[in-house]
Design a protein around this motif. Sequence first.
Motif, PDB file in Angstrom:
ATOM      1  N   VAL A   1      12.126 123.964  65.263  1.00  0.00           N
ATOM      2  CA  VAL A   1      12.147 125.199  64.462  1.00  0.00           C
ATOM      3  C   VAL A   1      13.422 125.980  64.777  1.00  0.00           C
ATOM      4  O   VAL A   1      14.105 126.463  63.862  1.00  0.00           O
ATOM      5  CB  VAL A   1      10.890 126.068  64.717  1.00  0.00           C
ATOM      6  N   LYS A   2      13.741 126.101  66.040  1.00  0.00           N
ATOM      7  CA  LYS A   2      14.939 126.832  66.441  1.00  0.00           C
ATOM      8  C   LYS A   2      16.201 126.150  65.909  1.00  0.00           C
ATOM      9  O   LYS A   2      17.144 126.804  65.472  1.00  0.00           O
ATOM     10  CB  LYS A   2      14.996 126.932  67.973  1.00  0.00           C
ATOM     11  N   HIS A   3      16.202 124.831  65.918  1.00  0.00           N
ATOM     12  CA  HIS A   3      17.378 124.057  65.533  1.00  0.00           C
ATOM     13  C   HIS A   3      17.543 123.942  64.013  1.00  0.00           C
ATOM     14  O   HIS A   3      18.642 124.061  63.502  1.00  0.00           O
ATOM     15  CB  HIS A   3      17.276 122.668  66.163  1.00  0.00           C
ATOM     16  N   TYR A   4      16.431 123.683  63.296  1.00  0.00           N
ATOM     17  CA  TYR A   4      16.504 123.409  61.854  1.00  0.00           C
ATOM     18  C   TYR A   4      15.908 124.511  60.986  1.00  0.00           C
ATOM     19  O   TYR A   4      16.042 124.470  59.770  1.00  0.00           O
ATOM     20  CB  TYR A   4      15.816 122.082  61.527  1.00  0.00           C
ATOM     21  N   GLY A   5      15.190 125.453  61.598  1.00  0.00           N
ATOM     22  CA  GLY A   5      14.661 126.602  60.870  1.00  0.00           C
ATOM     23  C   GLY A   5      13.710 126.259  59.738  1.00  0.00           C
ATOM     24  O   GLY A   5      12.777 125.469  59.894  1.00  0.00           O
ATOM     25  N   GLU A   6      13.967 126.849  58.582  1.00  0.00           N
ATOM     26  CA  GLU A   6      13.080 126.729  57.418  1.00  0.00           C
ATOM     27  C   GLU A   6      12.906 125.276  56.951  1.00  0.00           C
ATOM     28  O   GLU A   6      11.840 124.895  56.494  1.00  0.00           O
ATOM     29  CB  GLU A   6      13.620 127.593  56.267  1.00  0.00           C
ATOM     30  N   ALA A   7      13.955 124.469  57.080  1.00  0.00           N
ATOM     31  CA  ALA A   7      13.858 123.061  56.674  1.00  0.00           C
ATOM     32  C   ALA A   7      12.759 122.353  57.463  1.00  0.00           C
ATOM     33  O   ALA A   7      11.969 121.581  56.898  1.00  0.00           O
ATOM     34  CB  ALA A   7      15.199 122.360  56.873  1.00  0.00           C
ATOM     35  N   TYR A   8      12.686 122.630  58.762  1.00  0.00           N
ATOM     36  CA  TYR A   8      11.646 121.992  59.577  1.00  0.00           C
ATOM     37  C   TYR A   8      10.272 122.569  59.246  1.00  0.00           C
ATOM     38  O   TYR A   8       9.288 121.831  59.167  1.00  0.00           O
ATOM     39  CB  TYR A   8      11.935 122.126  61.076  1.00  0.00           C
ATOM     40  N   LEU A   9      10.180 123.868  59.040  1.00  0.00           N
ATOM     41  CA  LEU A   9       8.892 124.493  58.695  1.00  0.00           C
ATOM     42  C   LEU A   9       8.354 123.953  57.374  1.00  0.00           C
ATOM     43  O   LEU A   9       7.152 123.700  57.247  1.00  0.00           O
ATOM     44  CB  LEU A   9       9.030 126.015  58.648  1.00  0.00           C
ATOM     45  N   ASP A  10       9.231 123.739  56.396  1.00  0.00           N
ATOM     46  CA  ASP A  10       8.809 123.141  55.116  1.00  0.00           C
ATOM     47  C   ASP A  10       8.307 121.715  55.335  1.00  0.00           C
ATOM     48  O   ASP A  10       7.313 121.294  54.751  1.00  0.00           O
ATOM     49  CB  ASP A  10       9.960 123.137  54.110  1.00  0.00           C
ATOM     50  N   TYR A  11       9.012 120.975  56.167  1.00  0.00           N
ATOM     51  CA  TYR A  11       8.612 119.605  56.512  1.00  0.00           C
ATOM     52  C   TYR A  11       7.221 119.602  57.151  1.00  0.00           C
ATOM     53  O   TYR A  11       6.372 118.775  56.812  1.00  0.00           O
ATOM     54  CB  TYR A  11       9.674 119.019  57.441  1.00  0.00           C
ATOM     55  N   CYS A  12       6.958 120.545  58.051  1.00  0.00           N
ATOM     56  CA  CYS A  12       5.656 120.643  58.717  1.00  0.00           C
ATOM     57  C   CYS A  12       4.524 120.894  57.720  1.00  0.00           C
ATOM     58  O   CYS A  12       3.401 120.430  57.923  1.00  0.00           O
ATOM     59  CB  CYS A  12       5.667 121.766  59.756  1.00  0.00           C
ATOM     60  N   LYS A  13       4.804 121.609  56.657  1.00  0.00           N
ATOM     61  CA  LYS A  13       3.782 121.889  55.639  1.00  0.00           C
ATOM     62  C   LYS A  13       3.399 120.628  54.873  1.00  0.00           C
ATOM     63  O   LYS A  13       2.284 120.525  54.368  1.00  0.00           O
ATOM     64  CB  LYS A  13       4.280 122.953  54.654  1.00  0.00           C
ATOM     65  N   ARG A  14       4.308 119.671  54.798  1.00  0.00           N
ATOM     66  CA  ARG A  14       4.080 118.452  54.015  1.00  0.00           C
ATOM     67  C   ARG A  14       3.557 117.267  54.828  1.00  0.00           C
ATOM     68  O   ARG A  14       2.930 116.365  54.286  1.00  0.00           O
ATOM     69  CB  ARG A  14       5.381 118.002  53.346  1.00  0.00           C
ATOM     70  N   VAL A  15       3.868 117.243  56.133  1.00  0.00           N
ATOM     71  CA  VAL A  15       3.618 116.026  56.924  1.00  0.00           C
ATOM     72  C   VAL A  15       2.801 116.348  58.169  1.00  0.00           C
ATOM     73  O   VAL A  15       3.100 117.305  58.886  1.00  0.00           O
ATOM     74  CB  VAL A  15       4.970 115.366  57.311  1.00  0.00           C
ATOM     75  N   ASN A  16       1.775 115.523  58.425  1.00  0.00           N
ATOM     76  CA  ASN A  16       0.921 115.700  59.604  1.00  0.00           C
ATOM     77  C   ASN A  16       1.709 115.473  60.891  1.00  0.00           C
ATOM     78  O   ASN A  16       2.634 114.687  60.931  1.00  0.00           O
ATOM     79  CB  ASN A  16      -0.249 114.715  59.587  1.00  0.00           C
TER      80      ASN A  16
END
Length: 160
Positions: free
Chosen positions: A137-152
């Motif tokens: 989250v710290k490194h990639y920010g919103e891109a990682y948070l969006d990824y977390c919403k899509r993938v277990n």
Amino acid sequence: MKRAHLPIYGVGPFCGASMLLFFIVGVLLHYFGYLESGRIKALSIPMFILGVILIILAAWIWIQAVVVTKIERAILDNHLVTTGIYAWVRNPIYTAIAMELTGMALLLANLWLVLLAPLFWIDITVLMKNTEEKWLVKHYGEAYLDYCKRVNRCIPWIPR
């Protein structure tokens, strides 16, 4: 200026070692007869077959995550991988380790060893939530948070 990359191994060695330690202790208890009450002789063949399937699936997932995706190169290049096996599960390497050990537990047809499987998944969840996910989250920010919403996190699922 190039940003520093995340650790290549993260908490992986600790996560894998902790799962393996639980499993080794369980297997030793099994072989020395302390878990005799958990033997399920009537289901030994189906459990063996399921165990072999899980072991093969775990090997396939690990190969996809490490070899096919070239995850080490992606980490060094600061690239967030969200395709391939990473579209199915966010932590496929840890998932593969847990599946491998669960499959090995099934081969022994002992309920007490099979009950270690939830401990493996809890181990992955606790370690990931408290370490690597915070780093990502710290490194990639919103891109990682969006990824977390899509993938277990650790149970593979059909991509959304």
